[in-house]
Design a protein around this motif. Structure first.
Motif, PDB file in Angstrom:
ATOM      1  N   GLU A 173     -32.355   1.560  11.666  1.00  0.00           N
ATOM      2  CA  GLU A 173     -32.817   2.328  12.819  1.00  0.00           C
ATOM      3  C   GLU A 173     -31.613   2.800  13.618  1.00  0.00           C
ATOM      4  O   GLU A 173     -30.640   2.059  13.789  1.00  0.00           O
ATOM      5  CB  GLU A 173     -33.722   1.458  13.689  1.00  0.00           C
ATOM      6  CG  GLU A 173     -34.229   2.159  14.932  1.00  0.00           C
ATOM      7  CD  GLU A 173     -35.114   1.263  15.789  1.00  0.00           C
ATOM      8  OE1 GLU A 173     -35.549   1.722  16.854  1.00  0.00           O
ATOM      9  OE2 GLU A 173     -35.357   0.102  15.379  1.00  0.00           O
ATOM     10  N   LYS A 175     -29.999   3.844  17.178  1.00  0.00           N
ATOM     11  CA  LYS A 175     -30.203   3.525  18.583  1.00  0.00           C
ATOM     12  C   LYS A 175     -29.341   4.428  19.456  1.00  0.00           C
ATOM     13  O   LYS A 175     -28.148   4.579  19.217  1.00  0.00           O
ATOM     14  CB  LYS A 175     -29.826   2.063  18.852  1.00  0.00           C
ATOM     15  CG  LYS A 175     -30.722   1.024  18.184  1.00  0.00           C
ATOM     16  CD  LYS A 175     -32.031   0.883  18.927  1.00  0.00           C
ATOM     17  CE  LYS A 175     -32.829  -0.303  18.445  1.00  0.00           C
ATOM     18  NZ  LYS A 175     -34.096  -0.484  19.180  1.00  0.00           N
ATOM     19  N   ARG A 180     -34.350   6.132  23.394  1.00  0.00           N
ATOM     20  CA  ARG A 180     -34.974   5.154  24.287  1.00  0.00           C
ATOM     21  C   ARG A 180     -35.718   5.851  25.420  1.00  0.00           C
ATOM     22  O   ARG A 180     -36.804   5.420  25.817  1.00  0.00           O
ATOM     23  CB  ARG A 180     -33.914   4.205  24.854  1.00  0.00           C
ATOM     24  CG  ARG A 180     -33.425   3.157  23.870  1.00  0.00           C
ATOM     25  CD  ARG A 180     -32.657   2.060  24.577  1.00  0.00           C
ATOM     26  NE  ARG A 180     -31.441   2.573  25.196  1.00  0.00           N
ATOM     27  CZ  ARG A 180     -30.268   2.635  24.589  1.00  0.00           C
ATOM     28  NH1 ARG A 180     -30.147   2.237  23.330  1.00  0.00           N
ATOM     29  NH2 ARG A 180     -29.210   3.098  25.228  1.00  0.00           N
ATOM     30  N   LYS A 185     -38.407   6.423  17.935  1.00  0.00           N
ATOM     31  CA  LYS A 185     -37.637   5.664  16.953  1.00  0.00           C
ATOM     32  C   LYS A 185     -37.150   6.591  15.843  1.00  0.00           C
ATOM     33  O   LYS A 185     -37.859   7.529  15.473  1.00  0.00           O
ATOM     34  CB  LYS A 185     -38.477   4.535  16.343  1.00  0.00           C
ATOM     35  CG  LYS A 185     -38.794   3.399  17.305  1.00  0.00           C
ATOM     36  CD  LYS A 185     -39.552   2.308  16.603  1.00  0.00           C
ATOM     37  CE  LYS A 185     -39.841   1.136  17.527  1.00  0.00           C
ATOM     38  NZ  LYS A 185     -38.612   0.415  17.915  1.00  0.00           N
ATOM     39  N   LEU A 187     -36.150   5.897  12.186  1.00  0.00           N
ATOM     40  CA  LEU A 187     -36.091   4.906  11.121  1.00  0.00           C
ATOM     41  C   LEU A 187     -35.664   5.540   9.811  1.00  0.00           C
ATOM     42  O   LEU A 187     -36.070   6.661   9.487  1.00  0.00           O
ATOM     43  CB  LEU A 187     -37.457   4.241  10.940  1.00  0.00           C
ATOM     44  CG  LEU A 187     -38.024   3.516  12.160  1.00  0.00           C
ATOM     45  CD1 LEU A 187     -39.443   3.054  11.884  1.00  0.00           C
ATOM     46  CD2 LEU A 187     -37.139   2.330  12.529  1.00  0.00           C
ATOM     47  N   SER A 220     -33.766  -2.454  11.272  1.00  0.00           N
ATOM     48  CA  SER A 220     -34.999  -2.163  11.994  1.00  0.00           C
ATOM     49  C   SER A 220     -35.903  -3.391  12.055  1.00  0.00           C
ATOM     50  O   SER A 220     -35.646  -4.417  11.414  1.00  0.00           O
ATOM     51  CB  SER A 220     -35.737  -1.009  11.314  1.00  0.00           C
ATOM     52  OG  SER A 220     -36.329  -1.447  10.109  1.00  0.00           O
TER      53      SER A 220
END
Length: 286
Positions: A173, A175, A180, A185, A187, A220
């Motif tokens: 995943e 980040k 956020r 997300k 992935l 993840s």
């Protein structure tokens, strides 16, 4: 003994000279304030230097045990961090994480005794085996990030295929702050390209995701081998063609596979239960 006495007798004049010199020096120091202070300061200086050197040698000799202690403490810290991340994973949701689920990961310290990085299928050998509770399928990480998965075990050793392996796939995943903020997300699956041991490819990331160079790539939550949030690396290059649905992403690995010394073997205590359930469901649907 008689030879010793004969030697002393032969050098008696020299010994007398040395004794008189020492007495003279002592009288000079004791009867002269300047010499007394100078001698005191000089002797303290060299005594301190000797003590410093002695402590340095002692600390150097103890580095091995100190290092082992720090590594063991890090294993406990990783367990605590993994637990906290599990509790935090659903923060704000109506669902409350069960403590058994949050505490499902255990970590065992092992030393790397063999390692390859220049093959299409690379492996490590570690000095822990079945007698230490190691089993095939367990994950392996290091302080910097993901390492690989246990493939085969003997009583005292285990064979690990690293993520620098053509058949290795890690659910990952991306980040960053933008994702956020959108509660989104990104992935994907990390697969090694087979060339550079410092770079891995990240696939199946939607081209419309808000990502950029330098973003962190971690494991993840859709992962039964590694704790979620374990560092994989950072995006060093990304591009997308007009007719592509996914980004082409290169990730600079956090783990330096050429200099691995110690690793942590990860035991997910709920892994077998989850896999048995998923396997039974698959068989029913056939």
């Amino acid at each position: 003994m008689s030879q010793l006495f004969r030697l002393i007798f032969r050098i008696r004049n020299f010994l007398l000279f040395v004794i008189l010199e020492l007495i003279s020096f002592w009288l000079l120091v004791k009867n002269n304030h300047y010499w007394d202070v100078s001698f005191f300061n000089t002797s303290n200086f060299y005594a301190a230097k000797t003590l410093e050197s002695s402590n340095y040698v002692k600390n150097y000799m103890n580095l091995g045990s100190v290092n082992d202690q720090l590594i063991a403490e890090n294993a406990q810290l990783k367990k605590a961090v993994a637990s906290m991340q599990s509790f935090k994973a659903r923060e704000g949701d109506y669902y409350k994480v069960d403590s058994t689920f949050a505490l499902r990961f255990e970590f065992k310290v092992a030393k790397v005794v063999n390692n390859t990085v220049d093959l299409s299928k690379n492996y490590l050998t570690i000095d822990k085996g079945t007698l230490d509770g190691i089993e095939p399928g367990m994950g392996v990480i290091c302080p910097q990030g993901v390492v690989g998965t246990v493939m085969q075990c003997s009583e005292h050793f285990s064979r690990v295929y690293s993520i620098l392996h053509s058949e290795s796939k890690v659910s990952s995943e991306i980040k960053n702050a933008a994702l956020r903020k959108k509660n989104d997300k990104a992935l994907g699956i990390a697969i090694w390209g087979g060339l550079n041991p410092s770079v891995i490819d990240l696939t199946t990331i939607d081209r419309f995701k808000s990502i950029k160079q330098g973003d962190s790539v971690v494991t993840s939550e859709q992962n039964v081998i590694f704790p979620s949030g374990t560092m994989l690396g950072r995006i060093r290059k990304l591009s997308v063609k007009q007719d592509q649905a996914f980004f082409d992403i290169e990730v600079a690995l956090a783990t330096d596979f050429r200099n691995l010394s110690y690793v942590y073997v990860v035991n997910n205590k709920l892994k077998k239960e989850q896999e048995l359930l998923e396997q039974s469901t698959t068989e029913v649907n056939k």
